[in-house]
Design a protein around this motif. Structure first.
Motif, PDB file in Angstrom:
ATOM      1  N   ALA A 125      13.652   7.377   6.588  1.00 29.40           N
ATOM      2  CA  ALA A 125      12.666   6.297   6.520  1.00 29.40           C
ATOM      3  C   ALA A 125      12.651   5.592   7.869  1.00 29.40           C
ATOM      4  CB  ALA A 125      13.033   5.316   5.408  1.00 29.40           C
ATOM      5  N   ARG A 126      11.538   4.937   8.171  1.00 33.79           N
ATOM      6  CA  ARG A 126      11.461   4.122   9.386  1.00 33.79           C
ATOM      7  C   ARG A 126      11.853   2.698   9.008  1.00 33.79           C
ATOM      8  NH1 ARG A 126       6.466   6.844   9.678  1.00 33.79           N
ATOM      9  NH2 ARG A 126       5.418   4.875   9.254  1.00 33.79           N
ATOM     10  N   ILE A 127      12.851   2.162   9.689  1.00 30.11           N
ATOM     11  CA  ILE A 127      13.379   0.828   9.396  1.00 30.11           C
ATOM     12  C   ILE A 127      13.310   0.009  10.685  1.00 30.11           C
ATOM     13  CG2 ILE A 127      15.378  -0.472   8.585  1.00 30.11           C
ATOM     14  CD1 ILE A 127      16.362   2.284   7.377  1.00 30.11           C
ATOM     15  N   SER A 128      12.668  -1.150  10.594  1.00 33.81           N
ATOM     16  CA  SER A 128      12.511  -1.965  11.795  1.00 33.81           C
ATOM     17  C   SER A 128      12.792  -3.435  11.515  1.00 33.81           C
ATOM     18  CB  SER A 128      11.089  -1.804  12.329  1.00 33.81           C
ATOM     19  OG  SER A 128      10.914  -2.562  13.495  1.00 33.81           O
ATOM     20  N   PRO A 129      13.893  -3.963  12.062  1.00 33.32           N
ATOM     21  CA  PRO A 129      14.973  -3.298  12.789  1.00 33.32           C
ATOM     22  C   PRO A 129      15.999  -2.743  11.805  1.00 33.32           C
ATOM     23  CG  PRO A 129      15.373  -5.647  12.783  1.00 33.32           C
ATOM     24  CD  PRO A 129      14.068  -5.423  12.058  1.00 33.32           C
ATOM     25  N   ALA A 130      16.662  -1.663  12.189  1.00 32.50           N
ATOM     26  CA  ALA A 130      17.663  -1.039  11.322  1.00 32.50           C
ATOM     27  C   ALA A 130      19.033  -1.680  11.486  1.00 32.50           C
ATOM     28  CB  ALA A 130      17.748   0.453  11.610  1.00 32.50           C
ATOM     29  N   ILE A 131      19.326  -2.161  12.697  1.00 29.63           N
ATOM     30  CA  ILE A 131      20.614  -2.804  12.988  1.00 29.63           C
ATOM     31  C   ILE A 131      20.330  -4.075  13.778  1.00 29.63           C
ATOM     32  CG2 ILE A 131      22.844  -2.572  14.150  1.00 29.63           C
ATOM     33  CD1 ILE A 131      22.524   0.477  13.882  1.00 29.63           C
ATOM     34  N   PHE A 132      20.948  -5.180  13.363  1.00 24.90           N
ATOM     35  CA  PHE A 132      20.735  -6.445  14.064  1.00 24.90           C
ATOM     36  C   PHE A 132      21.834  -7.423  13.699  1.00 24.90           C
ATOM     37  CE2 PHE A 132      18.400  -6.344  10.133  1.00 24.90           C
ATOM     38  CZ  PHE A 132      18.676  -7.557   9.526  1.00 24.90           C
ATOM     39  N   SER A 162      22.952 -11.605   0.544  1.00 27.46           N
ATOM     40  CA  SER A 162      21.821 -11.392  -0.345  1.00 27.46           C
ATOM     41  C   SER A 162      20.675 -10.700   0.370  1.00 27.46           C
ATOM     42  CB  SER A 162      21.346 -12.722  -0.932  1.00 27.46           C
ATOM     43  OG  SER A 162      20.804 -13.539   0.085  1.00 27.46           O
ATOM     44  N   MET A 163      19.723 -10.243  -0.432  1.00 21.86           N
ATOM     45  CA  MET A 163      18.505  -9.633   0.075  1.00 21.86           C
ATOM     46  C   MET A 163      17.426  -9.903  -0.967  1.00 21.86           C
ATOM     47  SD  MET A 163      17.703  -5.633   0.922  1.00 21.86           S
ATOM     48  CE  MET A 163      17.707  -5.098  -0.783  1.00 21.86           C
ATOM     49  N   SER A 164      16.242 -10.213  -0.509  1.00 19.45           N
ATOM     50  CA  SER A 164      15.140 -10.371  -1.452  1.00 19.45           C
ATOM     51  C   SER A 164      13.929  -9.635  -0.902  1.00 19.45           C
ATOM     52  CB  SER A 164      14.833 -11.855  -1.682  1.00 19.45           C
ATOM     53  OG  SER A 164      14.383 -12.443  -0.481  1.00 19.45           O
ATOM     54  N   PRO A 165      13.075  -9.109  -1.749  1.00 19.78           N
ATOM     55  CA  PRO A 165      13.274  -8.969  -3.186  1.00 19.78           C
ATOM     56  C   PRO A 165      14.287  -7.868  -3.487  1.00 19.78           C
ATOM     57  CG  PRO A 165      11.277  -7.831  -2.540  1.00 19.78           C
ATOM     58  CD  PRO A 165      11.817  -8.498  -1.296  1.00 19.78           C
ATOM     59  N   VAL A 195      11.730  -6.399   3.233  1.00 19.09           N
ATOM     60  CA  VAL A 195      12.869  -7.065   2.595  1.00 19.09           C
ATOM     61  C   VAL A 195      13.403  -8.137   3.541  1.00 19.09           C
ATOM     62  CG1 VAL A 195      13.503  -5.116   1.109  1.00 19.09           C
ATOM     63  CG2 VAL A 195      14.507  -5.308   3.396  1.00 19.09           C
ATOM     64  N   PHE A 196      14.134  -9.079   2.973  1.00 19.28           N
ATOM     65  CA  PHE A 196      14.671 -10.201   3.737  1.00 19.28           C
ATOM     66  C   PHE A 196      16.174 -10.329   3.510  1.00 19.28           C
ATOM     67  CE2 PHE A 196      10.232 -10.960   3.136  1.00 19.28           C
ATOM     68  CZ  PHE A 196       9.806 -11.562   4.305  1.00 19.28           C
ATOM     69  N   PRO A 197      16.993  -9.653   4.339  1.00 20.24           N
ATOM     70  CA  PRO A 197      18.442  -9.856   4.246  1.00 20.24           C
ATOM     71  C   PRO A 197      18.778 -11.305   4.618  1.00 20.24           C
ATOM     72  CG  PRO A 197      17.919  -7.905   5.537  1.00 20.24           C
ATOM     73  CD  PRO A 197      16.649  -8.648   5.323  1.00 20.24           C
ATOM     74  N   SER A 244      17.997 -15.782   7.627  1.00 24.24           N
ATOM     75  CA  SER A 244      17.359 -14.656   6.969  1.00 24.24           C
ATOM     76  C   SER A 244      16.301 -14.129   7.926  1.00 24.24           C
ATOM     77  CB  SER A 244      16.716 -15.118   5.658  1.00 24.24           C
ATOM     78  OG  SER A 244      16.021 -14.060   5.062  1.00 24.24           O
ATOM     79  N   ARG A 245      15.958 -12.850   7.801  1.00 19.05           N
ATOM     80  CA  ARG A 245      14.895 -12.319   8.642  1.00 19.05           C
ATOM     81  C   ARG A 245      14.239 -11.139   7.945  1.00 19.05           C
ATOM     82  NH1 ARG A 245      15.255  -9.362  13.822  1.00 19.05           N
ATOM     83  NH2 ARG A 245      13.299  -8.741  12.951  1.00 19.05           N
ATOM     84  N   PRO A 246      12.960 -10.877   8.262  1.00 18.06           N
ATOM     85  CA  PRO A 246      12.268  -9.757   7.623  1.00 18.06           C
ATOM     86  C   PRO A 246      12.647  -8.414   8.251  1.00 18.06           C
ATOM     87  CG  PRO A 246      10.771 -10.892   9.110  1.00 18.06           C
ATOM     88  CD  PRO A 246      12.064 -11.677   9.106  1.00 18.06           C
ATOM     89  N   VAL A 247      12.676  -7.394   7.414  1.00 12.97           N
ATOM     90  CA  VAL A 247      12.899  -6.013   7.852  1.00 12.97           C
ATOM     91  C   VAL A 247      11.822  -5.166   7.178  1.00 12.97           C
ATOM     92  CG1 VAL A 247      14.470  -4.030   7.792  1.00 12.97           C
ATOM     93  CG2 VAL A 247      15.378  -6.339   8.154  1.00 12.97           C
ATOM     94  N   LEU A 248      11.106  -4.369   7.966  1.00 10.74           N
ATOM     95  CA  LEU A 248      10.064  -3.500   7.432  1.00 10.74           C
ATOM     96  C   LEU A 248      10.630  -2.098   7.236  1.00 10.74           C
ATOM     97  CD1 LEU A 248       7.097  -3.145   6.624  1.00 10.74           C
ATOM     98  CD2 LEU A 248       6.652  -2.486   9.001  1.00 10.74           C
TER      99      LEU A 248
END
Length: 130
Positions: free
Chosen positions: A69-76, A24-27, A43-45, A83-87
């Motif tokens: 786009a800038r994704i931080s972190p893009a791979i983890f 899942s991912m929210s939102p 977002v929160f995968p 769950s963790r936040p991704v900007l």
């Protein structure tokens, strides 16, 4: 006919727990107003499984073409039940509005029995204010 119906019912019941444990991912949707040349979404995968998984986050336009786009972190790696936040920062590229899909993809580890690559995407709208 009755045997086929019972088999179909048994398969459906047997598969329900697998469907309940979906990545899942929210939102999953959002609208963002920005006064700059980009907009940001957090977002929160989430990993519902009892083992860690590898996650990649990608951004696509409405037609599923990649967006820079800038994704931080893009791979983890995401731990079990975590769950963790991704900007995600998306440029407007000169437009007043931008519609994108932010997708979380679980990547199977090498040598795992199951090699299923799951993807879940949310829709996000950026509005540039002047």
């Amino acid at each position: 006919m009755r045997h086929a119906l019972n088999l179909a019912t048994a398969l459906a019941v047997g598969l329900m727990p697998v469907a309940a444990l979906a990545q899942s991912m929210s939102p999953m949707r959002g609208e963002v107003n920005s006064f700059t040349d980009a907009f940001a979404v957090r977002v929160f995968p989430a990993n519902p499984y009892n083992q860690k998984i590898k996650i990649e986050v990608h951004v696509y336009d409405q037609d599923f073409q990649p967006v820079e786009a800038r994704i931080s972190p893009a791979i983890f790696q995401l731990g079990a039940q975590a769950s963790r936040p991704v900007l995600v920062v998306v440029p407007f590229d000169g437009a007043a509005e931008r519609k994108v899909r932010i997708c979380t993809e679980s990547i199977p580890f090498p040598n795992e029995q199951t090699q299923i690559r799951a993807q879940i995407c949310g829709k996000f709208f950026g509005h540039r204010k002047s």
